[in-house]
Write a protein that holds these residues in place. Structure first.
Motif, PDB file in Angstrom:
ATOM      1  N   ALA A 116       0.831  -1.201   0.000  1.00 40.16           N
ATOM      2  CA  ALA A 116       0.000   0.000   0.000  1.00 40.16           C
ATOM      3  C   ALA A 116       0.867   1.254   0.000  1.00 40.16           C
ATOM      4  CB  ALA A 116      -0.921  -0.005   1.216  1.00 40.16           C
ATOM      5  N   SER A 117       1.906   1.253   0.809  1.00 40.65           N
ATOM      6  CA  SER A 117       2.807   2.407   0.867  1.00 40.65           C
ATOM      7  C   SER A 117       3.494   2.627  -0.477  1.00 40.65           C
ATOM      8  CB  SER A 117       3.851   2.196   1.965  1.00 40.65           C
ATOM      9  OG  SER A 117       3.251   2.137   3.238  1.00 40.65           O
ATOM     10  N   ALA A 118       3.911   1.534  -1.105  1.00 42.98           N
ATOM     11  CA  ALA A 118       4.576   1.642  -2.408  1.00 42.98           C
ATOM     12  C   ALA A 118       3.620   2.169  -3.463  1.00 42.98           C
ATOM     13  CB  ALA A 118       5.128   0.277  -2.818  1.00 42.98           C
ATOM     14  N   ALA A 119       2.370   1.732  -3.412  1.00 46.81           N
ATOM     15  CA  ALA A 119       1.382   2.188  -4.386  1.00 46.81           C
ATOM     16  C   ALA A 119       1.121   3.675  -4.238  1.00 46.81           C
ATOM     17  CB  ALA A 119       0.090   1.398  -4.213  1.00 46.81           C
ATOM     18  N   GLU A 120       0.968   4.132  -2.997  1.00 46.22           N
ATOM     19  CA  GLU A 120       0.727   5.566  -2.788  1.00 46.22           C
ATOM     20  C   GLU A 120       1.931   6.388  -3.224  1.00 46.22           C
ATOM     21  OE1 GLU A 120      -1.096   8.507   0.592  1.00 46.22           O
ATOM     22  OE2 GLU A 120       0.109   6.813   1.277  1.00 46.22           O
ATOM     23  N   GLU A 121       3.103   5.913  -2.878  1.00 41.73           N
ATOM     24  CA  GLU A 121       4.323   6.632  -3.265  1.00 41.73           C
ATOM     25  C   GLU A 121       4.459   6.718  -4.783  1.00 41.73           C
ATOM     26  OE1 GLU A 121       9.179   6.316  -2.609  1.00 41.73           O
ATOM     27  OE2 GLU A 121       7.825   5.156  -1.349  1.00 41.73           O
ATOM     28  N   ALA A 122       3.981   5.692  -5.475  1.00 43.70           N
ATOM     29  CA  ALA A 122       4.080   5.674  -6.937  1.00 43.70           C
ATOM     30  C   ALA A 122       3.062   6.606  -7.596  1.00 43.70           C
ATOM     31  CB  ALA A 122       3.879   4.253  -7.449  1.00 43.70           C
ATOM     32  N   GLY A 123       2.063   7.064  -6.821  1.00 46.59           N
ATOM     33  CA  GLY A 123       1.073   7.971  -7.381  1.00 46.59           C
ATOM     34  C   GLY A 123      -0.283   7.359  -7.645  1.00 46.59           C
TER      35      GLY A 123
END
Length: 302
Positions: free
Chosen positions: A111-118
């Motif tokens: 989830a954190s990676a997805a948000e960071e990716a935009g």
């Protein structure tokens, strides 16, 4: 197309038709095809922390009433999220990143990676019927649904959508997802199923068991959406046997604010997105409504 615009899980869509996770959403090339097909949002394939090659072939079997598949959540892993999100955002479309894991920590990391990716939203896969230790094994237990959704929602500010299959305690599981912070639910995923070759006398799929999708599960999806909407009046994304405008409209009338198309993209081709959208426009004219929002949950009205 203004009358087809909807808001679901905090996302603004120009029309209610998107792809289902698992169809063309793991690499930029597939995203481009979805964009060209006219989806209102791109839903990625389910990403896991580590790359997965998937199951041995055959991984899919066409049936007269749908599709039986066991792909095995094949995906490039957490590092592949940013590339797919970037391609979807380049096209100006909302992107929903689907994630799958076997622990709260894995879901949180994804989830954190997805948000960071935009990413604009996260769809938590709690219903894959053929990946051991993932998906449906979590979704059948409301307590685990709460734990995973809570872990996901606690590390991100973007909307979290819980994707659930049809299980005995579905309404309870949805309630737990909402308590944990889900902004919407996607209903339903494929149903556990198997096919046996009567001459080879063994299961056809390389993984033995797979998920049944397509027209065969559509009435199950209608019932699931109807029951959940009746109980909670929440944002629902409908999935399961959406083949044309009529099956899409059924899910909307049951309570869905948007729909996902999966099997039909395989069996009918990418043109099906445009056909569904145009069909919904004509249907709205026939029944005399100016906005599709007026039809959401209309089957519940006296």
């Amino acid at each position: 197309m203004a009358g087809l615009a909807v808001r679901v899980a905090g996302l603004t869509l120009r029309h209610p038709v998107m792809n289902a996770s698992g169809i063309l959403g793991s690499h930029p090339e597939g995203v481009k095809l979805l964009v060209d097909a006219g989806v209102s949002a791109v839903v990625t394939k389910s990403f896991t922390v580590e790359p997965r090659e998937g199951y041995p072939t055959p991984i899919a079997v066409p049936l007269p009433y749908g599709l039986l598949n066991a792909v095995g959540l094949s995906n490039p892993g957490i590092d592949g999220i940013s590339v797919v999100v970037e391609e979807a955002r380049r096209a100006g479309l909302p992107v929903v990143v689907s994630i799958a894991g076997s622990s709260e920590d894995e879901f949180s990391r994804l989830a954190s990676a997805a948000e960071e990716a935009g990413a604009d939203a996260i769809e938590v896969n709690l219903s894959c019927p053929h990946a051991k230790g993932m998906g449906r094994e979590i979704g059948i237990e409301p307590r685990l649904v709460y734990s995973v959704v809570s872990a996901t929602a606690s590390v991100t500010r973007i909307p979290v959508i819980a994707k659930l299959g049809y299980v005995d305690r579905l309404v309870e599981a949805v309630g737990k997802a909402l308590e944990a912070g889900a902004r919407a639910v996607t209903l339903i995923n494929t149903l556990p199923a198997m096919m046996i070759d009567v001459y080879a006398m063994k299961p056809v799929l390389g993984n033995l068991v797979g998920g049944l999708s397509g027209p065969a599960i559509h009435p199950v999806a209608v019932r699931a959406i109807y029951e959940v909407y009746r109980e909670y009046r929440i944002d629902i994304i409908g999935a399961g046997g959406v083949e044309d405008w009529r099956t899409a409209a059924e899910l909307v009338l049951a309570g869905a604010r948007a729909v996902q198309v999966g099997t039909a993209l395989v069996t009918r081709g990418l043109r099906v997105i445009g056909e569904i959208v145009q069909g919904l426009e004509r249907y709205m004219e026939e029944v005399g409504v100016e906005s599709i929002e007026e039809l959401v949950g209309a089957a519940h009205r006296d």
